[in-house]
Design an enzyme around this catalytic site. Structure first.
Site, mmCIF file in Angstrom:
data_model
loop_
_atom_site.group_PDB
_atom_site.id
_atom_site.type_symbol
_atom_site.label_atom_id
_atom_site.label_comp_id
_atom_site.label_asym_id
_atom_site.label_seq_id
_atom_site.Cartn_x
_atom_site.Cartn_y
_atom_site.Cartn_z
ATOM 1 N N ASP A 187 3.591 -0.700 -5.407
ATOM 2 C CA ASP A 187 2.960 -1.099 -6.675
ATOM 3 C C ASP A 187 3.922 -1.988 -7.462
ATOM 4 O O ASP A 187 5.053 -2.205 -7.055
ATOM 5 C CB ASP A 187 2.527 0.144 -7.482
ATOM 6 C CG ASP A 187 3.706 1.001 -7.929
ATOM 7 O OD1 ASP A 187 4.705 1.069 -7.193
ATOM 8 O OD2 ASP A 187 3.639 1.604 -9.019
ATOM 9 N N HIS A 499 1.965 0.327 2.816
ATOM 10 C CA HIS A 499 1.303 0.254 1.505
ATOM 11 C C HIS A 499 2.238 -0.508 0.567
ATOM 12 O O HIS A 499 2.969 0.066 -0.230
ATOM 13 C CB HIS A 499 1.006 1.655 0.986
ATOM 14 C CG HIS A 499 0.070 1.669 -0.181
ATOM 15 N ND1 HIS A 499 -1.306 1.733 -0.049
ATOM 16 C CD2 HIS A 499 0.294 1.588 -1.517
ATOM 17 C CE1 HIS A 499 -1.866 1.715 -1.235
ATOM 18 N NE2 HIS A 499 -0.911 1.625 -2.156
ATOM 19 N N ASP A 543 0.074 4.554 10.153
ATOM 20 C CA ASP A 543 0.432 3.175 9.801
ATOM 21 C C ASP A 543 -0.825 2.438 9.368
ATOM 22 O O ASP A 543 -1.442 1.709 10.137
ATOM 23 C CB ASP A 543 1.086 2.475 11.010
ATOM 24 C CG ASP A 543 1.424 1.023 10.681
ATOM 25 O OD1 ASP A 543 1.543 0.696 9.484
ATOM 26 O OD2 ASP A 543 1.558 0.218 11.635
ATOM 27 N N GLU A 552 3.821 4.112 2.209
ATOM 28 C CA GLU A 552 4.274 3.233 1.130
ATOM 29 C C GLU A 552 5.785 3.020 1.281
ATOM 30 O O GLU A 552 6.450 3.707 2.070
ATOM 31 C CB GLU A 552 3.946 3.837 -0.242
ATOM 32 C CG GLU A 552 4.211 2.851 -1.388
ATOM 33 C CD GLU A 552 3.505 3.192 -2.704
ATOM 34 O OE1 GLU A 552 2.851 4.247 -2.791
ATOM 35 O OE2 GLU A 552 3.637 2.383 -3.644
HETATM 36 O O1 G3I Z 1 9.017 19.417 -6.906
HETATM 37 C C1 G3I Z 1 8.127 20.094 -6.020
HETATM 38 C C2 G3I Z 1 8.900 21.116 -5.221
HETATM 39 O O2 G3I Z 1 9.442 22.084 -6.078
HETATM 40 C C3 G3I Z 1 7.962 21.749 -4.193
HETATM 41 O O3 G3I Z 1 8.703 22.598 -3.355
HETATM 42 C C4 G3I Z 1 7.310 20.658 -3.366
HETATM 43 C C5 G3I Z 1 6.309 21.244 -2.398
HETATM 44 O O4 G3I Z 1 5.076 20.628 -2.450
HETATM 45 O O5 G3I Z 1 6.649 19.738 -4.196
HETATM 46 C C6 G3I Z 1 7.511 19.081 -5.075
HETATM 47 O O6 G3I Z 1 6.786 18.145 -5.813
HETATM 48 C C7 G3I Z 1 6.466 16.932 -5.137
HETATM 49 C C8 G3I Z 1 7.087 15.792 -5.925
HETATM 50 O O7 G3I Z 1 6.685 14.567 -5.390
HETATM 51 C C9 G3I Z 1 8.605 15.841 -5.883
HETATM 52 O O8 G3I Z 1 9.106 15.685 -4.619
HETATM 53 C C10 G3I Z 1 4.959 16.781 -5.068
HETATM 54 O O9 G3I Z 1 4.424 17.751 -4.196
HETATM 55 C C11 G3I Z 1 4.600 15.384 -4.563
HETATM 56 O O10 G3I Z 1 3.196 15.181 -4.611
HETATM 57 C C12 G3I Z 1 5.273 14.346 -5.399
HETATM 58 O O11 G3I Z 1 5.016 13.069 -4.842
HETATM 59 C C13 G3I Z 1 5.444 11.940 -5.585
HETATM 60 C C14 G3I Z 1 4.263 10.986 -5.756
HETATM 61 O O12 G3I Z 1 4.688 9.802 -6.397
HETATM 62 C C15 G3I Z 1 3.137 11.610 -6.581
HETATM 63 O O13 G3I Z 1 3.580 11.949 -7.836
HETATM 64 C C16 G3I Z 1 6.526 11.242 -4.782
HETATM 65 O O14 G3I Z 1 7.705 12.069 -4.750
HETATM 66 C C17 G3I Z 1 6.877 9.899 -5.403
HETATM 67 O O15 G3I Z 1 7.753 9.220 -4.556
HETATM 68 C C18 G3I Z 1 5.613 9.075 -5.624
HETATM 69 O O16 G3I Z 1 5.999 7.942 -6.323
HETATM 70 C C19 G3I Z 1 5.115 6.840 -6.350
HETATM 71 C C20 G3I Z 1 5.006 6.442 -7.807
HETATM 72 O O17 G3I Z 1 4.341 7.457 -8.510
HETATM 73 C C21 G3I Z 1 4.319 5.100 -7.950
HETATM 74 N N1 G3I Z 1 4.948 4.096 -7.147
HETATM 75 C C22 G3I Z 1 4.976 4.427 -5.763
HETATM 76 C C23 G3I Z 1 5.719 5.723 -5.517
HETATM 77 C C24 G3I Z 1 5.781 6.049 -4.045
HETATM 78 O O18 G3I Z 1 4.574 6.443 -3.491
HETATM 79 O O1 9MR Z 2 -1.068 1.778 -4.737
HETATM 80 C C1 9MR Z 2 -0.771 2.976 -5.427
HETATM 81 C C2 9MR Z 2 0.553 3.531 -4.956
HETATM 82 O O2 9MR Z 2 1.593 2.629 -5.243
HETATM 83 C C3 9MR Z 2 0.805 4.897 -5.559
HETATM 84 O O3 9MR Z 2 1.947 5.479 -5.000
HETATM 85 C C4 9MR Z 2 -0.379 5.772 -5.340
HETATM 86 C C5 9MR Z 2 -0.219 7.175 -5.915
HETATM 87 O O4 9MR Z 2 -0.025 7.228 -7.229
HETATM 88 O O5 9MR Z 2 -1.556 5.195 -5.845
HETATM 89 C C6 9MR Z 2 -1.860 3.955 -5.234
HETATM 90 O O6 9MR Z 2 -2.997 3.417 -5.816
HETATM 91 C C7 9MR Z 2 -4.204 3.988 -5.416
HETATM 92 C C8 9MR Z 2 -4.810 4.713 -6.598
HETATM 93 O O7 9MR Z 2 -4.015 5.818 -6.974
HETATM 94 C C9 9MR Z 2 -6.205 5.160 -6.276
HETATM 95 N N1 9MR Z 2 -6.999 4.042 -5.823
HETATM 96 C C10 9MR Z 2 -6.474 3.395 -4.635
HETATM 97 C C11 9MR Z 2 -5.091 2.867 -4.885
HETATM 98 C C12 9MR Z 2 -4.457 2.277 -3.613
HETATM 99 O O8 9MR Z 2 -5.274 1.618 -2.840
#
Ligand code: G3I
Ligand code: 9MR
Length: 575
Positions: A187, A499, A543, A552
């Site tokens: 993103d 992604h 993939d 991503e």
């Molecule tokens: O902290 C808990 C932990 O205590 C527990 O044991 C574990 C088991 O499920 O979960 C942990 O939380 C997780 C958290 O990340 C921290 O690692 C959540 O399940 C997991 O859903 C969460 O995912 C994050 C995701 O955003 C959704 O919030 C990813 O780490 C994080 O890298 C990802 O970041 C996104 C940004 O929002 C937007 N840009 C892209 C980026 C990568 O996808």
């Molecule tokens: O593209 C977005 C990605 O960078 C984020 O990690 C992700 C989770 O927050 O969300 C993706 O965007 C999606 C959105 O949440 C829902 N509609 C589809 C988007 C991607 O195609």
């Protein structure tokens, strides 16, 4: 030339016949898994053979098709994360440089790999250049970006203060300028929390291996100046981070973002408004830690910047002390990444440690109780280990307040915990020890295991830690249950549909932007993919653009990859 073609044809024929013999199609994935780039002559060399059909394996010269090494596979055992029974083929004692593949008579073959010095040099550069490719506010020129050149995206000179961030001096709708920085991931948004660990990890790489990075040329726009390229790249993000601090109170905005994730567009095509959203304690502390680190690292190159960074760090720390519970709450009209956290104790520890190291002011050491805290594996949400990493590096220059034995013991204990898993795991890797090893971004966890193992190696010079650190790198490059080399553009079987908007929207190029590690398999998917090949955590990867939980790319997953490869390149070539 003719003989090369001839040999290649022979190899093709042999591989093809073997495939037919063994019932694989010519295009099928290779069943034997290993690091698809290769190995240093003196490093451990392991391939994973599926099944339990013990016996002999061969290393075959990929040019001559001659058998150059024979070994016995061993230890059929189950890897609970993939449900597979696998065996190890260990050919560590074969050290002759060249190009090879592994053959097992009933299982099949591996992809080709090399044995050579500097085997990961190009990958290392690419993993750093990935940051250049994710820069906001700058044209990526043909000279520096090759076929992935593109016009500048997001000038970010007109950024609105969101309602959630409004203050008397900067009310809702107030305009600030906040250019530069790296896009977080696939993103286009820029998040302070995730910038914290990412930028720090690059600065730590420099701080730990300056003589290596002083000479590393990255072909970025600043390459012709006098500073190390890695520091110029990190500076692009630090300059942006500085603009995220409100000069009126020291607080730091949690993120700079569109209100929604944008469609599959190239960066320069996006026109939607951008906002700075809510000040948070986690943003202030991540900012403080990184700026305090930058103040040390840039002292030699830009003392004025170093001074400004330190002042900014202390200002942010003071804000966090006064606002210790500003948890990020996503405003209802904002739908982008949250990077939320409900425990700031690790952020306080990390910021205190960096400020203590940089200033020598004992108050920062005493602000936290380091005797009460452990280590663990770093992630954007859990940064405590970074405090130990920095304290260890600076242990000879700390004030009397610090407990050096404690610092060393913490690193050794953490290293040993990982080492034990490495020694006993079916894949011969530490990854898999913790439940969190297969969260979203599991490949980032693999890299961060190695960052910790490398600290234990730096402290003790016990090679088992270095070998274990490399094993996780081997995992990322193909010695894993999916068989992918997870870094774009590196390896024979590698993600083509990450992604990543700047890759997916680029109609000129089939190949994605190179040098990015994808998130990797995980046990929980919340994306729109209709299927995954398996529900086993270590196999559940796809993939495909749809899979933002596994495919991503982000700045925080690439950073431990950079650190790990840099350290391994350095040590394997300078022992
Ligand atoms: O902290 C808990 C932990 O205590 C527990 O044991 C574990 C088991 O499920 O979960 C942990 O939380 C997780 C958290 O990340 C921290 O690692 C959540 O399940 C997991 O859903 C969460 O995912 C994050 C995701 O955003 C959704 O919030 C990813 O780490 C994080 O890298 C990802 O970041 C996104 C940004 O929002 C937007 N840009 C892209 C980026 C990568 O996808
Ligand atoms: O593209 C977005 C990605 O960078 C984020 O990690 C992700 C989770 O927050 O969300 C993706 O965007 C999606 C959105 O949440 C829902 N509609 C589809 C988007 C991607 O195609």
């Amino acid at each position: 030339m003719i003989s090369v073609i001839h040999n290649n044809l022979i190899q093709l024929f042999i591989s093809f016949s073997l495939c037919l013999m063994l019932g694989f199609s010519a295009t099928a994935q290779k069943p034997i898994k290993l690091n698809q780039i290769g190995f240093y002559p003196d490093s451990p060399k392991i391939a994973i053979i599926p099944g339990s059909d013990e016996g002999e394996f061969n290393i075959i010269d990929a040019i001559t098709d001659e058998v150059v090494y024979k070994g016995e596979v061993n230890n059929p055992s189950e890897w609970i994360h993939s449900g597979e029974t696998v065996m190890l083929a260990d050919f560590t004692d074969y050290t002759t440089p060249g190009k090879y593949y592994v053959l097992h008579p009933t299982v099949g073959i591996s992809y080709n790999f090399k044995i050579k010095n500097d085997v990961h040099r190009n990958l290392h550069k690419a993993s750093l250049r990935a940051y250049y490719y994710n820069r906001a506010s700058i044209d990526l020129t043909k000279i520096h970006a090759g076929k992935w050149h593109r016009p500048a995206g997001h000038p970010d000179t007109v950024i609105y203060v969101h309602k959630s961030a409004a203050s008397p001096e900067r009310p809702e709708g107030y305009v600030i300028s906040s250019p530069k920085g790296w896009y977080d991931a696939g993103d286009f948004n820029k998040y302070i929390v995730n910038s914290g660990i990412s930028t720090y990890t690059l600065l730590a790489a420099y701080e730990h291996f300056p003589e290596y990075y002083d000479k590393l040329y990255l072909n970025i726009p600043e390459s012709s100046n006098q500073n190390p390229d890695i520091l110029d790249e990190a500076r692009w993000n630090l300059d942006w981070m500085l603009t995220m601090q409100d000069p009126n109170d020291g607080g730091v905005y949690h993120k700079l973002t569109h209100l929604n994730f944008q469609g599959t567009m190239m960066p320069h095509e996006v026109t939607a408004d951008r906002y700075v959203v809510m000040k948070s304690t986690s943003a202030a502390l991540n900012f403080a830690a990184v700026m305090a680190t930058a103040a040390r690292v840039y002292e030699k190159y830009d003392p004025k910047f170093a001074q400004a960074a330190l002042e900014a760090a202390e200002y942010a720390w003071e804000w966090a002390i006064e606002n210790p519970e500003a948890y990020y709450i996503q405003p209802p009209d904002v739908h982008t990444g949250q990077y939320g956290d409900d425990d700031f104790s690790d952020e306080f520890d990390w910021a205190a440690a960096e400020l203590y190291i940089t200033t020598g002011n004992d108050e920062y050491w005493h602000a936290r109780n380091f005797h009460e805290i452990g280590v663990g594996i770093p992630s954007w949400q859990y940064v405590r280990p970074l405090a130990w990493v920095s304290l260890l590096h600076h242990r000879d220059n700390l004030t009397d307040a610090a407990d050096i034995d404690l610092i060393e013991q913490r690193i050794i204990d953490q290293g040993n915990e990982l080492l034990e898993e490495y020694n006993t795991s079916a894949y011969n890797i530490s990854k898999g020890l913790y439940e969190d090893d297969f969260v979203w971004g599991s490949n980032g966890m693999a890299g961060n295991h190695s960052v910790l193992l490398l600290q234990a190696y730096r402290l003790t010079k016990d090679e088992s830690y270095l070998n274990a650190a490399q094993a996780n790198l081997d995992y990322l490059l193909g010695r894993n249950a999916t068989g992918y080399s997870f870094v774009t553009g590196f390896g024979s079987f590698t993600p083509m549909y990450p992604h990543h908007r700047a890759s997916a929207a680029d109609e000129r190029n089939v190949d994605p932007v190179p040098g990015f590690v994808v998130g990797g398999p995980t046990y929980r998917h919340i994306d729109g993919c209709t299927w995954y090949p398996s529900t086993m955590p270590a196999l559940s990867y796809r993939d495909d653009w749809c899979s933002y939980t596994t495919n991503e790319v982000t700045i925080n997953w690439n950073a431990p990859l950079v650190y790990t490869i840099g350290a391994i390149e350095y040590y394997r070539n300078n022992k």
